[in-house]
Design a protein around this motif. Structure first.
Motif, mmCIF file in Angstrom:
data_model
loop_
_atom_site.group_PDB
_atom_site.id
_atom_site.type_symbol
_atom_site.label_atom_id
_atom_site.label_comp_id
_atom_site.label_asym_id
_atom_site.label_seq_id
_atom_site.Cartn_x
_atom_site.Cartn_y
_atom_site.Cartn_z
ATOM 1 N N LEU A 45 8.183 4.241 2.643
ATOM 2 C CA LEU A 45 8.206 2.768 1.203
ATOM 3 C C LEU A 45 9.073 3.701 0.823
ATOM 4 O O LEU A 45 9.699 2.472 0.023
ATOM 5 C CB LEU A 45 6.225 3.085 1.285
ATOM 6 C CG LEU A 45 6.786 2.016 0.096
ATOM 7 C CD1 LEU A 45 6.634 0.640 1.068
ATOM 8 C CD2 LEU A 45 5.158 1.594 -0.662
ATOM 9 N N ASP A 85 6.904 8.024 16.240
ATOM 10 C CA ASP A 85 5.840 8.273 17.537
ATOM 11 C C ASP A 85 4.105 7.883 17.420
ATOM 12 O O ASP A 85 3.851 7.878 19.222
ATOM 13 C CB ASP A 85 5.984 9.968 17.343
ATOM 14 C CG ASP A 85 7.354 10.711 17.359
ATOM 15 O OD1 ASP A 85 8.446 10.758 18.389
ATOM 16 O OD2 ASP A 85 8.103 10.401 15.556
ATOM 17 N N ILE A 129 0.747 -0.901 -0.088
ATOM 18 C CA ILE A 129 -0.176 0.482 0.194
ATOM 19 C C ILE A 129 0.771 1.469 -0.106
ATOM 20 O O ILE A 129 1.560 1.693 0.735
ATOM 21 C CB ILE A 129 -1.107 0.255 0.965
ATOM 22 C CG1 ILE A 129 -2.100 -0.866 1.113
ATOM 23 C CG2 ILE A 129 -1.661 1.284 1.380
ATOM 24 C CD1 ILE A 129 -2.950 -0.456 -0.016
ATOM 25 N N THR A 150 0.953 10.339 6.170
ATOM 26 C CA THR A 150 0.043 9.662 7.126
ATOM 27 C C THR A 150 -0.138 8.519 8.494
ATOM 28 O O THR A 150 1.079 8.182 8.961
ATOM 29 C CB THR A 150 -1.023 8.683 6.201
ATOM 30 O OG1 THR A 150 -0.705 8.031 6.255
ATOM 31 C CG2 THR A 150 -1.842 9.288 4.632
ATOM 32 N N GLY A 206 1.149 7.877 2.291
ATOM 33 C CA GLY A 206 2.047 9.219 1.835
ATOM 34 C C GLY A 206 3.701 8.781 0.955
ATOM 35 O O GLY A 206 3.646 9.576 0.108
ATOM 36 N N GLY A 207 3.801 7.640 1.947
ATOM 37 C CA GLY A 207 5.088 7.813 0.385
ATOM 38 C C GLY A 207 6.423 7.641 1.300
ATOM 39 O O GLY A 207 7.924 7.039 1.041
ATOM 40 N N THR A 208 6.364 8.022 2.554
ATOM 41 C CA THR A 208 7.716 9.066 3.057
ATOM 42 C C THR A 208 8.476 8.053 3.294
ATOM 43 O O THR A 208 9.310 7.967 3.794
ATOM 44 C CB THR A 208 6.987 10.312 3.928
ATOM 45 O OG1 THR A 208 6.202 9.286 5.684
ATOM 46 C CG2 THR A 208 6.272 11.617 2.934
ATOM 47 N N ASN A 249 2.454 5.906 9.585
ATOM 48 C CA ASN A 249 3.079 6.251 10.404
ATOM 49 C C ASN A 249 3.039 4.748 11.342
ATOM 50 O O ASN A 249 4.053 4.319 11.774
ATOM 51 C CB ASN A 249 2.543 7.349 11.523
ATOM 52 C CG ASN A 249 3.356 7.650 12.658
ATOM 53 O OD1 ASN A 249 3.259 8.031 13.567
ATOM 54 N ND2 ASN A 249 4.810 8.508 12.067
HETATM 55 C C1 LIG Z 1 13.193 12.528 6.932
HETATM 56 C C2 LIG Z 1 12.248 11.228 7.868
HETATM 57 C C3 LIG Z 1 12.321 11.726 8.552
HETATM 58 C C4 LIG Z 1 11.088 10.830 9.678
HETATM 59 N N1 LIG Z 1 10.649 11.377 11.191
HETATM 60 C C5 LIG Z 1 9.849 10.855 11.374
HETATM 61 C C6 LIG Z 1 9.327 11.181 13.102
HETATM 62 O O1 LIG Z 1 10.504 11.617 13.883
HETATM 63 N N2 LIG Z 1 8.805 9.998 13.156
HETATM 64 C C7 LIG Z 1 8.032 9.299 12.797
HETATM 65 O O2 LIG Z 1 7.234 8.653 13.148
HETATM 66 N N3 LIG Z 1 8.450 9.359 11.430
HETATM 67 C C8 LIG Z 1 9.123 9.388 10.750
HETATM 68 N N4 LIG Z 1 9.319 9.181 9.679
HETATM 69 C C9 LIG Z 1 8.371 7.956 8.862
HETATM 70 C C10 LIG Z 1 7.542 8.585 7.762
HETATM 71 O O3 LIG Z 1 7.775 9.601 7.584
HETATM 72 C C11 LIG Z 1 5.788 9.036 8.716
HETATM 73 O O4 LIG Z 1 5.873 7.725 10.012
HETATM 74 C C12 LIG Z 1 5.158 8.887 8.199
HETATM 75 O O5 LIG Z 1 3.511 9.229 8.931
HETATM 76 C C13 LIG Z 1 4.790 7.779 7.027
HETATM 77 O O6 LIG Z 1 2.943 7.833 6.969
HETATM 78 P P1 LIG Z 1 2.903 7.452 4.827
HETATM 79 O O7 LIG Z 1 1.793 8.003 4.685
HETATM 80 O O8 LIG Z 1 3.968 8.571 4.322
HETATM 81 O O9 LIG Z 1 3.757 6.405 5.037
HETATM 82 P P2 LIG Z 1 3.899 5.058 3.674
HETATM 83 O O10 LIG Z 1 5.674 5.664 3.416
HETATM 84 O O11 LIG Z 1 2.880 5.239 2.843
HETATM 85 O O12 LIG Z 1 3.343 4.131 4.204
HETATM 86 C C14 LIG Z 1 4.579 3.389 5.486
HETATM 87 C C15 LIG Z 1 4.537 1.755 5.084
HETATM 88 O O13 LIG Z 1 3.180 1.135 5.820
HETATM 89 C C16 LIG Z 1 2.286 1.221 5.021
HETATM 90 N N5 LIG Z 1 0.789 1.209 4.856
HETATM 91 C C17 LIG Z 1 0.183 2.663 4.672
HETATM 92 N N6 LIG Z 1 -0.662 2.538 5.289
HETATM 93 C C18 LIG Z 1 -1.902 1.461 4.913
HETATM 94 C C19 LIG Z 1 -2.738 1.549 5.257
HETATM 95 N N7 LIG Z 1 -3.421 1.988 5.480
HETATM 96 N N8 LIG Z 1 -2.809 -0.007 5.164
HETATM 97 C C20 LIG Z 1 -1.988 -0.745 5.295
HETATM 98 N N9 LIG Z 1 -0.064 -0.943 4.815
HETATM 99 C C21 LIG Z 1 -0.033 0.904 4.809
HETATM 100 C C22 LIG Z 1 2.549 1.130 3.392
HETATM 101 O O14 LIG Z 1 2.627 0.015 2.185
HETATM 102 C C23 LIG Z 1 4.561 1.017 3.328
HETATM 103 O O15 LIG Z 1 5.355 -0.456 4.204
HETATM 104 C C24 LIG Z 1 10.114 10.070 8.593
HETATM 105 C C25 LIG Z 1 10.650 9.986 7.606
HETATM 106 C C26 LIG Z 1 11.742 10.942 6.801
HETATM 107 C C27 LIG Z 1 12.461 10.556 5.384
#
Ligand SMILES: Cc1cc2nc3c(=O)[nH]c(=O)nc-3n(C[C@H](O)[C@H](O)[C@H](O)COP(=O)(O)OP(=O)(O)OC[C@H]3O[C@@H](n4cnc5c(N)ncnc54)[C@H](O)[C@@H]3O)c2cc1C
Ligand code: SF4
Length: 337
Positions: free
Chosen positions: A37, A163, A30, A112, A33-35, A116
């Motif tokens: 993945l 977090d 899935i 998202t 936001g991809g941040t 997270n």
């Molecule tokens: C420079 C940097 C700093 C960061 N700092 C922090 C921080 O301080 N604290 C922190 O907690 N995180 C941090 N992050 C991690 C991340 O960016 C965040 O946790 C963010 O909230 C991830 O959300 P996303 O939607 O981008 O997830 P994605 O990258 O889209 O997904 C993350 C994972 O979850 C899966 N997924 C997502 N949604 C679903 C769903 N609904 N059902 C099933 N699977 C799903 C995806 O397949 C993937 O494996 C950081 C990342 C970077 C690059």
């Protein structure tokens, strides 16, 4: 670093998304936001053939209160959580946690809450480029048979640095996982495995749909330590939920202490939490005792692989828990007046 090739699918409905997950299973991931993945894919840590985007599933973005519970759609951006009066008032630990995640751009435009919680565990021996890792034998999480973080370890001890998950576990949250033809709701505290390779007790065809937080008339606080105030992951964090007694003035009815970034999952410290039941809201010695005991418990799980020395992180557990307890108790006193 370039992304490997993949097929992008953008379903319009939840039903279509679940159909696609059921069809592609382990071949698909899935994309929220991809941040997390896309960074892992660029480093060659993951090579899914198919990405199923949640972009069109606007119905999975919401925050509302219903029958004594706050319900949050898994695709809800972190920025919506930090902008929500409801979360700030009734689930403050989550508000404080989301405020600290990554940087503003990440919170506002991409990250998202579902992503997270489901971000993969981390370890500085593993979260490196293909080139860096190619210079030595692969570790357990990379498909090999050794661990660089703990000698002789028979499994991966990578760390959950989410977090959001730490704060939500303190709040006693449950999550709903949907799959084609059904769904199940699990306590977040029971959602983790004991192996950092696959940290979540979740099937590849399941989708995180909703987060459910009980509203308990309690105060919650989240504390975290990181090198910098933005961009850095926590090296230790703590969430506390404290419910004052209704019948006994200035007494504590219930507490939940959760320590994060020290283990494969956030740690709900049951004994330390129970030790505070019935104590006074001003009993600083009891808070200190529970905080020191939390440090001892959490230290047994930690390995040195997320930056900062292990000794420093362990010591800081006590500080984070103590501060969170004191602040939550003060909030409870202030509300009662
Ligand atoms: C420079 C940097 C700093 C960061 N700092 C922090 C921080 O301080 N604290 C922190 O907690 N995180 C941090 N992050 C991690 C991340 O960016 C965040 O946790 C963010 O909230 C991830 O959300 P996303 O939607 O981008 O997830 P994605 O990258 O889209 O997904 C993350 C994972 O979850 C899966 N997924 C997502 N949604 C679903 C769903 N609904 N059902 C099933 N699977 C799903 C995806 O397949 C993937 O494996 C950081 C990342 C970077 C690059
Ligand atoms: S804890 Fe060990 S097995 Fe897990 S990612 Fe780190 S080095 Fe690899």
């Amino acid at each position: 670093m370039r992304l490997p090739r993949f097929n992008y699918l953008g379903p319009d409905t939840l039903e279509d998304t679940l159909d696609l997950l059921a069809f592609h299973r382990d071949d698909a991931k899935i994309l929220a936001g991809g941040t997390d993945l896309l960074v892992r894919m660029k480093k060659g840590l993951l090579k899914p053939n198919v990405l199923i985007s949640l972009k069109a599933l606007k119905d999975l973005s919401y925050i509302h209160e219903e029958d004594g519970y706050i319900k949050i759609g898994a695709r809800t951006p972190l920025a919506d959580i930090t902008a929500s009066d409801l979360i700030q008032k009734k689930a403050c630990a989550l508000f404080q946690a989301c405020e600290k995640i990554g940087a503003i751009t990440m919170q506002h435009y991409r990250g998202t809450i579902g992503g997270n919680i489901l971000q993969d565990n981390r370890c500085h021996h593993y979260n490196q480029s293909d080139f860096h890792r190619s210079g030595r034998q692969p570790c357990h999480k990379d498909g090999g048979k050794i661990c660089y973080a703990r000698d002789e370890a028979d499994r991966c001890n990578s760390t959950c640095q989410s977090d959001g998950a730490t704060a939500l576990m303190a709040l006693g949250a449950e999550i709903t996982l949907a799959r084609k033809g059904g769904e199940r709701t699990v306590d977040l505290a029971n959602f983790y495995t004991t192996d950092g390779i696959m940290p979540f007790a979740m099937e590849s065809h399941e989708l995180l749909k909703e987060i459910i937080i009980p509203v308990k008339g309690a105060q919650s606080v989240y504390k975290r330590l990181a090198y910098r105030s933005a961009i850095d992951y926590p090296i230790v964090c703590a969430g506390v939920l404290l419910k004052p007694s209704k019948s006994q003035k200035n007494k504590i009815e219930d507490v939940r202490i959760v320590v994060g970034a020290m283990s494969r999952s956030p740690l709900f410290l049951v004994q330390e939490s129970s030790s505070l039941k019935g104590k006074s809201l001003t009993d600083v010695d009891a808070f200190k005792h529970a905080a020191d005991s939390s440090m001892t418990s959490a230290s047994t799980f930690a390995v040195h692989h997320v930056g900062a020395t292990l000794e420093h992180r362990c010591e800081m557990v006590s500080q984070m828990v103590f501060q969170a307890l004191k602040e939550a108790a003060q909030k409870a006193i202030d509300v009662k007046g």
